[in-house]
Design a protein around this motif. Structure first.
Motif, PDB file in Angstrom:
ATOM      1  N   GLU A 239       0.816  -1.220   0.000  1.00 13.63           N
ATOM      2  CA  GLU A 239       0.000   0.000   0.000  1.00 13.63           C
ATOM      3  C   GLU A 239       0.849   1.270   0.000  1.00 13.63           C
ATOM      4  N   VAL A 240       1.798   1.301  -0.963  1.00 14.55           N
ATOM      5  CA  VAL A 240       2.687   2.455  -1.081  1.00 14.55           C
ATOM      6  C   VAL A 240       2.494   3.198  -2.399  1.00 14.55           C
ATOM      7  N   SER A 241       1.524   2.773  -3.218  1.00 13.75           N
ATOM      8  CA  SER A 241       1.404   3.321  -4.566  1.00 13.75           C
ATOM      9  C   SER A 241      -0.042   3.229  -5.028  1.00 13.75           C
ATOM     10  N   VAL A 242      -0.310   3.823  -6.199  1.00 22.23           N
ATOM     11  CA  VAL A 242      -1.614   3.668  -6.841  1.00 22.23           C
ATOM     12  C   VAL A 242      -1.381   3.197  -8.273  1.00 22.23           C
ATOM     13  N   GLU A 243      -2.362   2.493  -8.813  1.00 17.19           N
ATOM     14  CA  GLU A 243      -2.303   2.036 -10.197  1.00 17.19           C
ATOM     15  C   GLU A 243      -3.293   2.837 -11.022  1.00 17.19           C
ATOM     16  N   VAL A 244      -2.901   3.206 -12.221  1.00 18.93           N
ATOM     17  CA  VAL A 244      -3.802   3.921 -13.123  1.00 18.93           C
ATOM     18  C   VAL A 244      -4.921   2.987 -13.540  1.00 18.93           C
ATOM     19  N   GLU A 245      -6.150   3.422 -13.376  1.00 18.82           N
ATOM     20  CA  GLU A 245      -7.299   2.589 -13.727  1.00 18.82           C
ATOM     21  C   GLU A 245      -7.393   2.435 -15.240  1.00 18.82           C
ATOM     22  N   ARG A 246      -7.759   1.232 -15.683  1.00 13.68           N
ATOM     23  CA  ARG A 246      -7.864   0.959 -17.116  1.00 13.68           C
ATOM     24  C   ARG A 246      -9.267   0.503 -17.472  1.00 13.68           C
ATOM     25  N   GLY A 247      -9.605   0.663 -18.740  1.00 19.50           N
ATOM     26  CA  GLY A 247     -10.901   0.224 -19.226  1.00 19.50           C
ATOM     27  C   GLY A 247     -10.833  -1.194 -19.748  1.00 19.50           C
ATOM     28  N   GLU A 248     -11.893  -1.607 -20.432  1.00 20.45           N
ATOM     29  CA  GLU A 248     -11.983  -2.981 -20.919  1.00 20.45           C
ATOM     30  C   GLU A 248     -10.907  -3.311 -21.954  1.00 20.45           C
ATOM     31  N   ALA A 249     -10.436  -2.308 -22.671  1.00 18.82           N
ATOM     32  CA  ALA A 249      -9.431  -2.549 -23.702  1.00 18.82           C
ATOM     33  C   ALA A 249      -8.020  -2.651 -23.120  1.00 18.82           C
ATOM     34  N   ARG A 250      -7.916  -2.673 -21.780  1.00 23.36           N
ATOM     35  CA  ARG A 250      -6.629  -2.754 -21.097  1.00 23.36           C
ATOM     36  C   ARG A 250      -5.750  -1.549 -21.383  1.00 23.36           C
ATOM     37  N   TRP A 251      -6.358  -0.450 -21.774  1.00 22.30           N
ATOM     38  CA  TRP A 251      -5.592   0.770 -21.964  1.00 22.30           C
ATOM     39  C   TRP A 251      -6.215   1.854 -21.100  1.00 22.30           C
ATOM     40  N   PHE A 252      -5.436   2.871 -20.805  1.00 17.68           N
ATOM     41  CA  PHE A 252      -5.892   3.922 -19.895  1.00 17.68           C
ATOM     42  C   PHE A 252      -6.280   5.163 -20.687  1.00 17.68           C
TER      43      PHE A 252
ATOM     44  N   VAL B 137      -6.033  11.604 -13.029  1.00 22.91           N
ATOM     45  CA  VAL B 137      -6.671  11.378 -11.718  1.00 22.91           C
ATOM     46  C   VAL B 137      -5.716  10.635 -10.786  1.00 22.91           C
ATOM     47  N   ALA B 138      -5.031   9.625 -11.297  1.00 20.57           N
ATOM     48  CA  ALA B 138      -4.115   8.851 -10.461  1.00 20.57           C
ATOM     49  C   ALA B 138      -2.978   9.731  -9.935  1.00 20.57           C
ATOM     50  N   VAL B 139      -2.403  10.532 -10.816  1.00 14.45           N
ATOM     51  CA  VAL B 139      -1.300  11.411 -10.399  1.00 14.45           C
ATOM     52  C   VAL B 139      -1.786  12.436  -9.386  1.00 14.45           C
ATOM     53  N   ARG B 140      -2.940  13.061  -9.667  1.00 15.80           N
ATOM     54  CA  ARG B 140      -3.459  14.087  -8.757  1.00 15.80           C
ATOM     55  C   ARG B 140      -3.837  13.477  -7.401  1.00 15.80           C
ATOM     56  N   SER B 141      -4.268  12.207  -7.401  1.00 15.61           N
ATOM     57  CA  SER B 141      -4.699  11.575  -6.153  1.00 15.61           C
ATOM     58  C   SER B 141      -3.555  11.416  -5.158  1.00 15.61           C
TER      59      SER B 141
ATOM     60  N   LYS C 116      -2.057  17.519  -1.700  1.00 11.29           N
ATOM     61  CA  LYS C 116      -1.657  17.470  -0.287  1.00 11.29           C
ATOM     62  C   LYS C 116      -2.823  17.181   0.648  1.00 11.29           C
ATOM     63  N   ASP C 117      -4.047  17.408   0.188  1.00  9.33           N
ATOM     64  CA  ASP C 117      -5.223  17.137   1.018  1.00  9.33           C
ATOM     65  C   ASP C 117      -5.846  15.775   0.730  1.00  9.33           C
ATOM     66  N   SER C 118      -5.209  14.994  -0.125  1.00  4.79           N
ATOM     67  CA  SER C 118      -5.764  13.699  -0.508  1.00  4.79           C
ATOM     68  C   SER C 118      -5.516  12.663   0.590  1.00  4.79           C
ATOM     69  N   GLU C 119      -6.591  12.018   1.039  1.00  2.84           N
ATOM     70  CA  GLU C 119      -6.452  10.964   2.052  1.00  2.84           C
ATOM     71  C   GLU C 119      -5.626   9.804   1.514  1.00  2.84           C
ATOM     72  N   LEU C 120      -5.887   9.422   0.242  1.00  4.16           N
ATOM     73  CA  LEU C 120      -5.127   8.346  -0.386  1.00  4.16           C
ATOM     74  C   LEU C 120      -3.654   8.719  -0.496  1.00  4.16           C
TER      75      LEU C 120
END
Length: 453
Positions: A379-392, A399-403, A407-411
């Motif tokens: 639990e040290v990172s986040v993964e970029v969410e992908r769609g059905e085509a396995r591409w982002f 969203v992943a980078v901003r998350s 500085k106020d992001s809980e994640l």
């Protein structure tokens, strides 16, 4: 009795394998042991600068035979499309006579190998000990190498599997099916690996107990072999080579921890639309960024593939670079606050041992497993969410980078805290040296036929 030994190293012909083998060779050579490193001629020219102990490490170039399907001059995985991997494996197998001749003449005590499972037969013939060196994660090895694994049950945990969080599941199971594809004449990568792990004298893994202990225990139970851990064996930074002025001066323009650095390794070549989505996603973050990737397929430079108007829009805060960069030094720069990576095993360790927030964009099977280990286990990172085509999408990347950068992001705060704790564990005084010292001591005992506890 002299405890110094002579080791051969014969990795798969891919830089993601040869480089960790060479870092390991440096660790052995530093202790006074001799290493003969077998590799294709072209690869020697590209890797000899990493040889820190040329008096103790000797390169033994191999001649790569012509194989149907391989382009002229192809010698490593970097020279070919992924679909030609089986032909490269056939070319590797054709070096067997050269390898055996070198073993016969130089009489090594140990032979390190990975995908060339026939090395175990050569070692037994000439009285050497064979060491299967897993240069990727133990979690990946547990998922792709266990006896009884079948193409139709990749998402079913093997008996005794230590963690369901790291397993592939759903549509991602296809990402690992390549291990059952042809890999050389009449073979598959899965059969090669299981045979090599079953017949070797010792298994060694480029990892540490703290991060992957339960996976190492599982491999030991599956193959009934002693498992030796090397630690991550990251190279010492070259203090004679500071960060290039080009990047140092550019990064100095930005606030501490504000820059997003994205690097996807040397072997990932994106399709043009994927490449453009990556660029647009970085632009959408609103943050300064440096992207280091190969030119997209069909383009000779990254500039050729950029979206229309992109350079003009981002010229003050973004750079897309198609050449090599000093990744560890860039990650260490105070202005870099986020690392977007494919989660190759080397990059995984570099991210874990940096101060950056971590975002992963995995492509291939082991990268997906590494990502799951980092994101769901540690639990040290986040993964970029992908769609059905396995591409982002550019939106999901942003969203992943901003998350993690907000500085106020809980994640973001949670992964930052966990990352800091893990880094403290890994930087504990002497930990990495202890792994190397214990590993070398175990090899010395193995050579002297002293029982390994």
């Amino acid at each position: 009795m002299d405890s110094k030994f002579h080791a051969f190293m014969f990795p798969w012909f891919a830089f993601g394998h040869m480089i960790p083998f060479l870092h390991l060779a440096n660790n052995l050579a530093e202790k006074g042991h001799r290493v003969t490193f077998l590799m294709p001629k072209k690869a020697q020219k590209q890797l000899e600068h990493l040889n820190r102990f040329p008096d103790n490490i000797v390169f033994h170039p191999l001649t790569i035979s012509r194989v149907d399907g391989l382009p002229d001059g192809a010698e490593t995985a970097s020279d070919i499309h992924f679909s030609l991997t089986s032909s490269l494996a056939s070319a590797m197998d054709l070096t067997r006579d050269q390898v055996e001749a070198a073993v016969r003449v130089k009489k090594p005590d140990l032979i390190f190998f990975d995908f060339a499972e026939w090395v175990t037969d050569i070692a037994k013939t000439y009285g050497a000990k064979s060491v299967y060196f897993i240069s990727f994660s133990a979690a990946s090895a547990c998922t792709s190498m266990v006896p009884g694994l079948r193409p139709d049950n990749l998402d079913v945990p093997p008996p005794g599997y230590p963690s369901s969080k790291v397993l592939l599941r759903g549509q991602e199971t296809n990402e690992f099916s390549f291990i059952f594809n042809p890999f050389g004449e009449g073979d598959t990568l899965y059969k090669r690996n299981t045979k090599g792990l079953t017949n070797c004298d010792v298994i060694s893994i480029r990892t540490c107990q703290e991060v992957e202990g339960k996976f190492c225990v599982f491999l030991k139970s599956q193959f009934q072999r002693k498992v030796l851990l090397t630690g991550p064996i990251l190279p010492e930074p070259d203090k004679t080579m500071p960060l290039e002025d080009r990047w140092n001066l550019w990064l100095n323009r930005f606030e501490q921890g504000s820059v997003v650095f994205c690097a996807l390794g040397s072997q990932i070549i994106l399709e043009k639309d994927q490449f453009q989505e990556l660029c647009l996603g970085m632009e959408l973050t609103g943050l300064p960024f440096l992207v280091a990737v190969q030119p997209p397929r069909g383009s000779s430079t990254v500039q050729e593939g950029l979206p229309e108007g992109f350079e003009e829009r981002i010229k003050e805060r973004g750079v897309v670079w198609g050449g090599w960069v000093q990744q560890p030094l860039i990650l260490a720069h105070p202005s870099v606050g986020c690392f977007v990576s494919h989660c190759g095993f080397g990059s995984m360790w570099e991210s874990l041992m940096s101060d950056c927030q971590i975002v992963f964009l995995p492509y291939f099977a082991d990268q997906i497993l590494n990502t799951r280990l980092m994101t769901e286990e540690l639990e040290v990172s986040v993964e970029v969410e992908r769609g059905e085509a396995r591409w982002f999408s550019k939106e999901n990347l942003s969203v992943a980078v901003r998350s993690v950068m907000d500085k106020d992001s809980e994640l973001g705060n949670r992964v930052r805290r966990n990352h800091a704790e893990w880094k403290e564990v890994l930087f504990r005084h002497g930990l990495m040296n202890d792994y190397v010292n214990k590993f070398v001591e175990a090899l010395e005992k193995l050579v002297q036929n002293i029982n390994l506890e």
